[in-house]
Design a protein around this motif. Sequence first.
Motif, PDB file in Angstrom:
ATOM      1  N   ARG A 150       0.746  12.086  27.638  1.00 46.99           N
ATOM      2  CA  ARG A 150       2.126  12.063  28.139  1.00 46.99           C
ATOM      3  C   ARG A 150       2.124  11.711  29.628  1.00 46.99           C
ATOM      4  NH1 ARG A 150       3.311  16.981  26.838  1.00 46.99           N
ATOM      5  NH2 ARG A 150       4.036  16.491  24.745  1.00 46.99           N
ATOM      6  N   LEU A 151       1.232  12.343  30.381  1.00 41.42           N
ATOM      7  CA  LEU A 151       1.128  12.050  31.807  1.00 41.42           C
ATOM      8  C   LEU A 151       0.638  10.623  32.054  1.00 41.42           C
ATOM      9  CD1 LEU A 151      -0.344  15.266  33.471  1.00 41.42           C
ATOM     10  CD2 LEU A 151       1.824  14.156  33.998  1.00 41.42           C
ATOM     11  N   ALA A 152      -0.250  10.145  31.199  1.00 43.79           N
ATOM     12  CA  ALA A 152      -0.776   8.787  31.354  1.00 43.79           C
ATOM     13  C   ALA A 152       0.250   7.726  30.968  1.00 43.79           C
ATOM     14  CB  ALA A 152      -2.037   8.620  30.515  1.00 43.79           C
ATOM     15  N   GLY A 153       1.337   8.160  30.315  1.00 42.52           N
ATOM     16  CA  GLY A 153       2.406   7.236  29.954  1.00 42.52           C
ATOM     17  C   GLY A 153       2.192   6.493  28.657  1.00 42.52           C
ATOM     18  N   ASP A 154       1.293   6.991  27.805  1.00 39.87           N
ATOM     19  CA  ASP A 154       0.971   6.289  26.561  1.00 39.87           C
ATOM     20  C   ASP A 154       1.542   6.933  25.310  1.00 39.87           C
ATOM     21  OD1 ASP A 154      -0.946   4.099  27.428  1.00 39.87           O
ATOM     22  OD2 ASP A 154      -1.926   5.846  28.309  1.00 39.87           O
ATOM     23  N   LEU A 155       1.806   8.227  25.339  1.00 33.89           N
ATOM     24  CA  LEU A 155       2.221   8.921  24.125  1.00 33.89           C
ATOM     25  C   LEU A 155       3.679   8.603  23.798  1.00 33.89           C
ATOM     26  CD1 LEU A 155       1.090  11.050  22.075  1.00 33.89           C
ATOM     27  CD2 LEU A 155       2.358  12.761  23.392  1.00 33.89           C
ATOM     28  N   PRO A 156       3.957   8.105  22.589  1.00 33.48           N
ATOM     29  CA  PRO A 156       5.358   7.880  22.206  1.00 33.48           C
ATOM     30  C   PRO A 156       6.158   9.184  22.301  1.00 33.48           C
ATOM     31  CG  PRO A 156       3.868   6.815  20.646  1.00 33.48           C
ATOM     32  CD  PRO A 156       3.010   7.661  21.544  1.00 33.48           C
ATOM     33  N   ASP A 157       7.397   9.080  22.688  1.00 30.90           N
ATOM     34  CA  ASP A 157       8.218  10.266  22.948  1.00 30.90           C
ATOM     35  C   ASP A 157       8.322  11.192  21.743  1.00 30.90           C
ATOM     36  OD1 ASP A 157       8.681   9.454  25.532  1.00 30.90           O
ATOM     37  OD2 ASP A 157      10.594   8.482  25.072  1.00 30.90           O
ATOM     38  N   ASP A 158       8.351  10.627  20.533  1.00 36.39           N
ATOM     39  CA  ASP A 158       8.558  11.451  19.340  1.00 36.39           C
ATOM     40  C   ASP A 158       7.265  11.748  18.587  1.00 36.39           C
ATOM     41  OD1 ASP A 158       8.139   8.856  18.581  1.00 36.39           O
ATOM     42  OD2 ASP A 158       9.715   8.806  17.058  1.00 36.39           O
ATOM     43  N   ALA A 159       6.116  11.518  19.231  1.00 38.68           N
ATOM     44  CA  ALA A 159       4.835  11.722  18.542  1.00 38.68           C
ATOM     45  C   ALA A 159       4.365  13.167  18.589  1.00 38.68           C
ATOM     46  CB  ALA A 159       3.762  10.823  19.138  1.00 38.68           C
ATOM     47  N   ASP A 160       5.010  13.991  19.416  1.00 42.20           N
ATOM     48  CA  ASP A 160       4.575  15.384  19.595  1.00 42.20           C
ATOM     49  C   ASP A 160       5.718  16.337  19.240  1.00 42.20           C
ATOM     50  OD1 ASP A 160       3.469  17.787  20.344  1.00 42.20           O
ATOM     51  OD2 ASP A 160       3.749  17.456  22.496  1.00 42.20           O
ATOM     52  N   PRO A 161       5.815  16.725  17.970  1.00 46.06           N
ATOM     53  CA  PRO A 161       6.886  17.642  17.572  1.00 46.06           C
ATOM     54  C   PRO A 161       6.497  19.116  17.685  1.00 46.06           C
ATOM     55  CG  PRO A 161       5.755  16.892  15.624  1.00 46.06           C
ATOM     56  CD  PRO A 161       5.065  16.228  16.805  1.00 46.06           C
ATOM     57  N   TYR A 162       5.325  19.408  18.249  1.00 45.33           N
ATOM     58  CA  TYR A 162       4.788  20.769  18.231  1.00 45.33           C
ATOM     59  C   TYR A 162       5.039  21.487  19.559  1.00 45.33           C
ATOM     60  CZ  TYR A 162       2.338  18.128  14.675  1.00 45.33           C
ATOM     61  OH  TYR A 162       2.051  17.285  13.633  1.00 45.33           O
TER      62      TYR A 162
END
Length: 343
Positions: A209-221
Amino acid sequence: MTRVIGWDLGGANIKLACVDGERVVSVAQIPCPIIPERRKFDAAVEAALPSIALPGSHAVTMTGELSDVFNDRVEGVAYLVDLMVRTVGAQKLLIYAGRAGFLASEDAKLRPMEVASANFHATASLVARHHGDGLLVDVGTTTTDLISIKAGKVAARGATDAKRLTEGELLYTGVVRTPVMAVARSAPFRGRVQRIAAERFATMADVWRLAGDLPDDADPYPTADQRGKSPVESAGRLARMLGRDAGDAELAEWIALARYFGDCQLAEIEHTARNLAERDALSPDAPVIGAGCGRFIARRLAERLGRPYFDFADMLDVAPEAREMAARCAPAVAVALLASTSP
């Protein structure tokens, strides 16, 4: 068989894909409730049902049998198969068993070790229909599958999780749920290399997330500290890995630290991929085929290996609005498409 619903029953989420012939019509992912009870699977399946507009045949693969709500995998497979029998009623139901292909529900319960965690094989089998040679890299929230394709065949040596871990075809590292302490023991910070805490203060979701790579909806936890998912909050969790507070450094420094941890994870995957490519004598031009919510790692891996890159969705006849989720939920898509051509 025309309309098929593919299910991938995982311990963290349920993925399903609807295909009509060879066209992928829709794909959905439903998080399982975070409760230490078996009924979390029932609740997730029930929540997924509105995503199915019309009746159809059903094809199922799974990894949820590994959940610690079951005493063992035999019990887990039986529970999940029975759940799907109740769910689909009179509609046709096929259970995927890897090299054994599709089984009827009662046969599946008699062959649980073939059914357990066979979803990787479904994805690889579909890829093998489109690429004679290649390396499938499916990077998910928790694990990474690395499967060689040779002469249009799945070249995996392992069928069980234990064997796949032994062979390097399964890595327990993903872009969301993996604790940061699992990818590194130390890190550079302000001119020194220091040890990091062996504690689940932060996860790879914070890193990417900090690196700017994780899609916004990829982490529902929920996060490790049950707080929010802003860059500042992710930086706070990462700082704690170094025994520090977010205010001890500028955000840019925490982003640089995140990129270091991301490189550590990529390096582990690259090392394993190189070993597999050598073991299976993959030709230098054999591509990397990326799948999963972390396939941005697969793309970078292809660059490091000097190989062409193809996205899993590139193989599909898929509705534009379903393309992204089709690549993230590759096993559900694959098992549906395989079943649509199964006798």
